[in-house]
Design a protein around this motif. Structure first.
Motif, PDB file in Angstrom:
ATOM      1  N   ASN A  37       4.727  10.194  -3.299  1.00 23.02           N
ATOM      2  CA  ASN A  37       4.991  10.676  -1.953  1.00 23.02           C
ATOM      3  C   ASN A  37       5.340   9.588  -0.892  1.00 23.02           C
ATOM      4  O   ASN A  37       5.055   9.699   0.497  1.00 23.02           O
ATOM      5  CB  ASN A  37       3.905  11.455  -1.540  1.00 23.02           C
ATOM      6  N   ILE A  38       6.025   8.545  -1.450  1.00 24.01           N
ATOM      7  CA  ILE A  38       6.267   7.344  -0.361  1.00 24.01           C
ATOM      8  C   ILE A  38       7.666   8.115   0.010  1.00 24.01           C
ATOM      9  O   ILE A  38       8.733   8.204  -0.745  1.00 24.01           O
ATOM     10  CB  ILE A  38       6.523   6.308  -1.000  1.00 24.01           C
ATOM     11  N   PRO A  39       8.010   7.982   1.471  1.00 19.83           N
ATOM     12  CA  PRO A  39       9.289   8.362   1.941  1.00 19.83           C
ATOM     13  C   PRO A  39      10.476   7.420   1.588  1.00 19.83           C
ATOM     14  O   PRO A  39      10.189   6.129   1.560  1.00 19.83           O
ATOM     15  CB  PRO A  39       9.202   8.215   3.468  1.00 19.83           C
ATOM     16  N   VAL A  40      11.729   7.933   1.190  1.00 23.43           N
ATOM     17  CA  VAL A  40      12.897   7.290   0.842  1.00 23.43           C
ATOM     18  C   VAL A  40      13.868   7.277   1.846  1.00 23.43           C
ATOM     19  O   VAL A  40      14.085   8.353   2.219  1.00 23.43           O
ATOM     20  CB  VAL A  40      13.087   7.713  -0.694  1.00 23.43           C
ATOM     21  N   LEU A  59       9.209   6.173  10.748  1.00 27.33           N
ATOM     22  CA  LEU A  59       8.188   6.230   9.551  1.00 27.33           C
ATOM     23  C   LEU A  59       7.231   5.061   9.859  1.00 27.33           C
ATOM     24  O   LEU A  59       6.144   5.283   9.679  1.00 27.33           O
ATOM     25  CB  LEU A  59       8.869   5.851   8.330  1.00 27.33           C
ATOM     26  N   ARG A  60       7.555   4.184  10.543  1.00 30.64           N
ATOM     27  CA  ARG A  60       6.568   3.250  11.072  1.00 30.64           C
ATOM     28  C   ARG A  60       5.639   3.656  12.083  1.00 30.64           C
ATOM     29  O   ARG A  60       4.471   3.508  12.123  1.00 30.64           O
ATOM     30  CB  ARG A  60       7.363   1.922  11.421  1.00 30.64           C
ATOM     31  N   ARG A  61       6.029   4.562  12.855  1.00 26.87           N
ATOM     32  CA  ARG A  61       5.022   5.251  13.784  1.00 26.87           C
ATOM     33  C   ARG A  61       4.284   5.970  13.056  1.00 26.87           C
ATOM     34  O   ARG A  61       3.143   6.449  13.375  1.00 26.87           O
ATOM     35  CB  ARG A  61       6.091   6.014  15.039  1.00 26.87           C
ATOM     36  N   GLN A  62       4.572   6.311  11.657  1.00 23.26           N
ATOM     37  CA  GLN A  62       3.583   7.266  11.215  1.00 23.26           C
ATOM     38  C   GLN A  62       2.674   6.162  10.183  1.00 23.26           C
ATOM     39  O   GLN A  62       2.079   7.064   9.133  1.00 23.26           O
ATOM     40  CB  GLN A  62       4.603   8.275  10.098  1.00 23.26           C
ATOM     41  N   GLY A  63       2.789   5.089  10.484  1.00 21.38           N
ATOM     42  CA  GLY A  63       1.996   4.046   9.743  1.00 21.38           C
ATOM     43  C   GLY A  63       2.500   3.199   8.584  1.00 21.38           C
ATOM     44  O   GLY A  63       1.874   2.616   7.763  1.00 21.38           O
ATOM     45  N   ARG A  64       4.024   3.494   8.424  1.00 25.44           N
ATOM     46  CA  ARG A  64       4.549   3.070   7.288  1.00 25.44           C
ATOM     47  C   ARG A  64       5.516   1.743   7.747  1.00 25.44           C
ATOM     48  O   ARG A  64       6.502   1.622   7.899  1.00 25.44           O
ATOM     49  CB  ARG A  64       5.227   3.935   6.521  1.00 25.44           C
ATOM     50  N   SER A  76       0.739  -1.321  -0.028  1.00 24.21           N
ATOM     51  CA  SER A  76       0.090  -0.028  -0.057  1.00 24.21           C
ATOM     52  C   SER A  76       0.693   1.293   0.040  1.00 24.21           C
ATOM     53  O   SER A  76       1.806   1.358   0.884  1.00 24.21           O
ATOM     54  CB  SER A  76      -0.961  -0.046   1.173  1.00 24.21           C
ATOM     55  N   ARG A  77       0.607   2.303  -0.790  1.00 28.45           N
ATOM     56  CA  ARG A  77       1.480   3.361  -0.935  1.00 28.45           C
ATOM     57  C   ARG A  77       1.284   4.115   0.583  1.00 28.45           C
ATOM     58  O   ARG A  77       2.165   4.917   0.946  1.00 28.45           O
ATOM     59  CB  ARG A  77       0.948   4.321  -2.095  1.00 28.45           C
ATOM     60  N   GLU A  78       0.375   4.008   1.005  1.00 21.97           N
ATOM     61  CA  GLU A  78       0.086   4.561   2.462  1.00 21.97           C
ATOM     62  C   GLU A  78       0.777   4.064   3.775  1.00 21.97           C
ATOM     63  O   GLU A  78       1.111   4.737   4.514  1.00 21.97           O
ATOM     64  CB  GLU A  78      -1.555   4.716   2.783  1.00 21.97           C
TER      65      GLU A  78
END
Length: 184
Positions: free
Chosen positions: A44-47, A95-100, A4-6
């Motif tokens: 807009n997927i973080p890298v 980033l995981r804490r942001q749902g990623r 999922s992109r989100e």
């Protein structure tokens, strides 16, 4: 589980000049890393980019550096697993804490840094997706062994088409039109 992109973040591991030069199929690996980076930027997927001892192995190669944006993070390490490096571990967990919680992994070497990172991520509750056509090793046999081991270890082994199409979810959108040239 589909990507999922989100929920995704992209991790590019150690695609550096002196190391890339020795990689079997280096041009293909680099092209696939660029493809993933372009898609991540458009969606807009973080890298996050790691660099293994850049004093000795050089920086991330220019074709990738040129695609990086201001929000993307490049971090140095000496550990083989990105998860064993404090700054990289904190970035991935933030980033995981942001749902990623899904980490899409590309880079080199498949049997060392990529494999160790993916296994460590799975152990810490992430979903690791290793992009088979965007990872490489100096020897073909080392890459083949890494892909086989990753599949047994719980990581998902995917290819760049799978990643991009799962991120897109459907045709006919502005994002699909923008990224279609990457996958046709």
């Amino acid at each position: 589980m589909l990507l999922s992109r989100e929920k995704s973040q992209l991790l590019i591991v150690d695609v550096q000049g002196n190391l890339l030069a020795a990689i079997d199929g280096k041009d293909w690996v680099l092209e696939r890393c660029q493809r993933l980076l372009r898609a991540a930027r458009a969606l807009n997927i973080p890298v996050t980019v790691s660099e293994q001892y850049p004093k000795g192995l050089g920086p991330t190669v220019d074709p990738l550096r040129d695609l990086l944006g201001n929000a993307d993070v490049v971090l140095e390490k000496i550990e083989f697993s990105c998860v064993k490096n404090e700054a990289l571990r904190e970035r991935l967990h933030e980033l995981r804490r942001q749902g990623r919680s899904q980490v899409v992994i590309a880079g080199i070497e498949a049997h060392v840094c990529v494999t160790q990172t993916a296994i460590d991520l799975e152990a810490q509750g992430f979903e690791a997706f290793v992009v088979a056509d965007a990872v490489g090793s100096r020897a073909k046999e080392s890459r083949k062994l890494a892909i086989a081991r990753l599949g047994r270890s719980g990581a998902d082994v995917v290819n760049s088409d799978m990643v991009i199409f799962e991120w897109l979810e459907r045709a006919g959108t502005p994002e699909f039109k923008e990224l279609h040239p990457l996958v046709k």
